[in-house]
Every structure is written in structure tokens, then in C-alpha cells.
Design a protein around this motif. Structure first.
Motif, short mmCIF file in Angstrom:
data_model
loop_
_atom_site.label_atom_id
_atom_site.label_comp_id
_atom_site.label_asym_id
_atom_site.label_seq_id
_atom_site.Cartn_x
_atom_site.Cartn_y
_atom_site.Cartn_z
N UNK A 173 0.81 -1.22 0.00
CA UNK A 173 0.00 0.00 0.00
C UNK A 173 0.84 1.27 0.00
N UNK A 174 2.12 1.14 0.27
CA UNK A 174 3.01 2.30 0.35
C UNK A 174 4.18 2.08 -0.60
N UNK A 175 4.01 2.51 -1.85
CA UNK A 175 4.96 2.21 -2.91
C UNK A 175 5.72 3.47 -3.30
N UNK A 176 7.03 3.31 -3.57
CA UNK A 176 7.87 4.43 -3.97
C UNK A 176 8.52 4.16 -5.32
N UNK A 177 8.61 5.20 -6.13
CA UNK A 177 9.45 5.18 -7.33
C UNK A 177 10.67 6.02 -6.99
N UNK A 178 11.88 5.44 -7.07
CA UNK A 178 13.08 6.20 -6.75
C UNK A 178 13.99 6.31 -7.98
N UNK A 179 14.22 7.53 -8.46
CA UNK A 179 15.14 7.72 -9.58
C UNK A 179 16.57 7.36 -9.18
N UNK A 180 17.30 6.75 -10.09
CA UNK A 180 18.71 6.43 -9.86
C UNK A 180 19.48 6.80 -11.11
N UNK A 181 20.59 7.50 -10.92
CA UNK A 181 21.44 7.89 -12.04
C UNK A 181 22.81 7.22 -11.91
N UNK A 182 23.27 6.64 -13.00
CA UNK A 182 24.64 6.13 -13.04
C UNK A 182 25.42 6.95 -14.06
N UNK A 183 26.60 7.40 -13.66
CA UNK A 183 27.44 8.22 -14.53
C UNK A 183 28.88 7.78 -14.44
N UNK A 184 29.52 7.60 -15.58
CA UNK A 184 30.95 7.29 -15.65
C UNK A 184 31.66 8.62 -15.87
N UNK A 185 32.32 9.10 -14.83
CA UNK A 185 32.81 10.48 -14.84
C UNK A 185 34.30 10.63 -15.16
N UNK A 186 35.11 9.62 -14.79
CA UNK A 186 36.55 9.73 -15.02
C UNK A 186 37.14 8.40 -15.48
N UNK A 187 38.17 8.50 -16.28
CA UNK A 187 38.92 7.34 -16.74
C UNK A 187 40.39 7.61 -16.46
N UNK A 188 40.97 6.75 -15.63
CA UNK A 188 42.36 6.96 -15.19
C UNK A 188 42.54 8.35 -14.56
N UNK A 189 41.53 8.79 -13.83
CA UNK A 189 41.62 10.04 -13.10
C UNK A 189 41.30 11.29 -13.90
N UNK A 190 41.08 11.15 -15.22
CA UNK A 190 40.78 12.29 -16.08
C UNK A 190 39.33 12.24 -16.56
N UNK A 191 38.71 13.41 -16.81
CA UNK A 191 37.33 13.42 -17.30
C UNK A 191 37.18 12.56 -18.55
N UNK A 192 36.06 11.85 -18.64
CA UNK A 192 35.82 10.95 -19.78
C UNK A 192 35.46 11.77 -21.01
N UNK A 193 36.17 11.53 -22.12
CA UNK A 193 35.87 12.22 -23.38
C UNK A 193 34.76 11.48 -24.11
N UNK A 194 34.22 12.12 -25.14
CA UNK A 194 33.15 11.49 -25.93
C UNK A 194 33.64 10.19 -26.58
N UNK A 195 34.87 10.19 -27.09
CA UNK A 195 35.41 8.97 -27.71
C UNK A 195 35.51 7.85 -26.67
N UNK A 196 35.96 8.19 -25.48
CA UNK A 196 36.11 7.19 -24.42
C UNK A 196 34.76 6.67 -23.94
N UNK A 197 33.73 7.51 -24.01
CA UNK A 197 32.39 7.05 -23.62
C UNK A 197 31.94 5.91 -24.53
N UNK A 198 32.32 5.98 -25.79
CA UNK A 198 31.97 4.93 -26.73
C UNK A 198 32.64 3.60 -26.38
N UNK A 199 33.78 3.67 -25.67
CA UNK A 199 34.48 2.45 -25.25
C UNK A 199 33.88 1.86 -23.98
#
Length: 268
Positions: A173-199
Motif C-alpha cells: 500500500x506504500x509504494x515508492x518510485x526512486x530515480x537512480x542515475x549512473x554516470x561514468x565520470x573519469x577514466x584513469x583520473x581524467x574526465x571521460x571524453x566522448x570517444x572514451x564514452x563509446x568504449x
């Protein structure tokens, strides 16, 4: 695969599997309440093997019937999320037929849906409703497919609506919808580039084998799992409006994380 990763696989990952698989099968067969402990261990070991450094923002709703709705970037999303939250995933039927992956998914009580049959949505929603009515969380990749991680595709509200009715019928009777976001932000300590996102991402043009090779040959990836504000889902609630509100939260959090904003400080 690097030498260190190969050694970790042989001397740590495989021994963990040898222990976890039969133990989890027994726990599931006996219907013991702590069925989610070993999957969490497996996913945490998997994060080390895959080079995922997971950071959590917010916290999952617990002790209540909860449907988590998330964006989807890669199969590694499951490992990262499973390492920090006790959830049952909803996956396409084909995953259940994949060698090894299907077995591991069943051990974690994954709910499979056949997207080619509309009638299968009713069975899927009943399973989701029964699981959530027991105070458990189910995670749905609400876009219906994976994307490169730069934006969020429209959420599909059909399963949210079906789950809404199933949860009420199952006694939640008490139902929740909870949004969840997953983000890949860095690769080897550096911001992920568009090309790297494809990998990192898994798109239709790639085979599973190709994507696995790219992930294993890549560096350490920083991943953020952000839990949004839960949205009540009552019997009379508009499923499309609730789905849209959850989608908006996920999109806002993804944009902020990709821009390097710290949600834990700036708020959401």
C-alpha cells in the motif's frame, strides 16, 4: 587484459565464484532471508576486477516497496549498482540465455521480460509486485535500452504502470518510485571524453565480446551512483506523470555529474 587483472581473475575472482555460486544456489533453494548478501560480495569483487571505483550520492529507500528507475549505459552498470544496493534487476529475456551471465542473473533473482510479447508484461509485473510487496527493491532500466551516457532517453512508463497495479494487488500500500542515475565520470583520473564514452558504453553496433574486451583493456573508471528523491506511487497516481518526473530527476543528475558538479554538496 592487463597482467594484474589476469592474476586477480585467477587467484581471487575464480575462487570467489567457486564459493559464491553453490552457496547462493542453496540460499535461494532454502528461501533464506539473507539471499542478497553474497550477490553484494560478488559485485564488489567484480568492481575491483573491472576497475570500477564507485561513489554513492544519496541513499536507497529501504524497508518499503520500491521500484528504482535508472538510465543505462553499460552491462557494468549492474556490477556497480549491485555493489552498493540490494536490488533485483529486470532484464530482457535474452540475458537469461547467455552463457554464465544467465546463471548468475538467476542466482540474484533477476526478473526476465520478453519484449517481443506484450502479454509477457503482465507476468513480469506480477513478479515485480510480489517481490516489492515483501519490502524489497526492484531496479528497472527505464529507457528500455543502453545509451552512451551523455543524455537520458525517454522513460517507458508501461512497466511502471503495470508494476503499480501489481504492487497494489500484492498488498503493497506504500509504494515508492526512486530515480537512480549512473554516470561514468573519469577514466584513469581524467574526465571521460566522448570517444572514451563509446568504449565504456554498450551500444547496438557492438557485440558483447567486443565490449568486454574494451572494458577489460581499459583503465580505472570512476562511477557515481546517485539516488534521487523517492516519488510516491499510489493506486490513482498518473504513471506517465510519475515516470516523467523520475526521468527529469535522472536527466538533471546525469548532466550535473557529467559536468563535474558534486551533487553531495550542491544538492539535487
Amino acid at each position: 587484459m592487463t597482467v594484474l587483472r589476469a592474476l586477480f581473475f585467477v587467484f581471487v575472482f575464480i575462487p570467489v565464484l567457486v564459493v559464491v555460486i553453490p552457496a547462493q544456489a542453496l540460499i535461494n533453494a532454502l528461501r533464506l532471508p539473507f539471499w542478497n548478501v553474497l550477490p553484494r560480495v560478488f559485485h564488489r569483487v567484480g568492481c575491483i576486477f573491472l576497475g570500477l571505483r564507485v561513489r554513492v550520492v544519496g541513499q536507497p529507500a529501504t524497508g518499503r516497496a520500491t521500484l528504482l528507475v535508472s538510465n543505462h549505459i553499460s552491462w557494468t552498470d549492474i556490477v556497480a549498482i549491485g555493489a552498493v544496493a540490494d536490488v533485483t534487476f529486470v532484464a530482457k529475456r535474452e540475458v537469461g540465455d547467455w552463457f554464465f551471465v544467465g546463471m548468475m542473473a538467476r542466482l540474484q533473482k533477476t526478473i526476465f521480460v520478453d519484449r517481443t510479447r506484450r502479454s509477457d508484461a503482465a507476468r513480469t509485473s506480477r513478479e515485480m509486485g510480489a517481490h516489492m510487496a515483501g519490502g524489497n527493491a526492484v531496479l528497472l532500466f527505464a529507457e528500455g535500452q543502453s545509451d552512451v551516457g551523455t543524455h537520458v532517453l525517454p522513460f517507458r512508463s508501461a512497466l511502471v504502470g503495470a508494476a503499480q497495479h501489481a504492487m497494489i494487488e500484492a498488498g503493497a500500500t506504500d509504494v515508492l518510485i526512486q530515480p537512480l542515475t549512473i554516470a561514468y565520470t573519469r577514466l584513469q583520473g581524467l574526465p571521460v571524453s566522448r570517444v572514451e564514452r563509446a568504449l565504456i558504453s554498450w551500444v547496438k553496433s557492438k557485440s558483447l565480446g567486443q565490449n568486454i574486451r574494451e572494458i577489460l583493456s581499459g583503465g580505472v573508471k570512476d562511477v557515481t551512483i546517485a539516488f534521487g528523491t523517492p516519488i510516491p506511487l499510489g493506486e490513482q497516481a498518473d504513471r506517465k506523470a510519475v515516470s516523467k518526473a523520475a526521468e527529469t530527476q535522472v536527466r538533471q543528475m546525469l548532466v550535473a555529474l557529467n559536468r563535474g558538479h558534486d551533487l553531495s554538496v550542491a544538492g539535487r
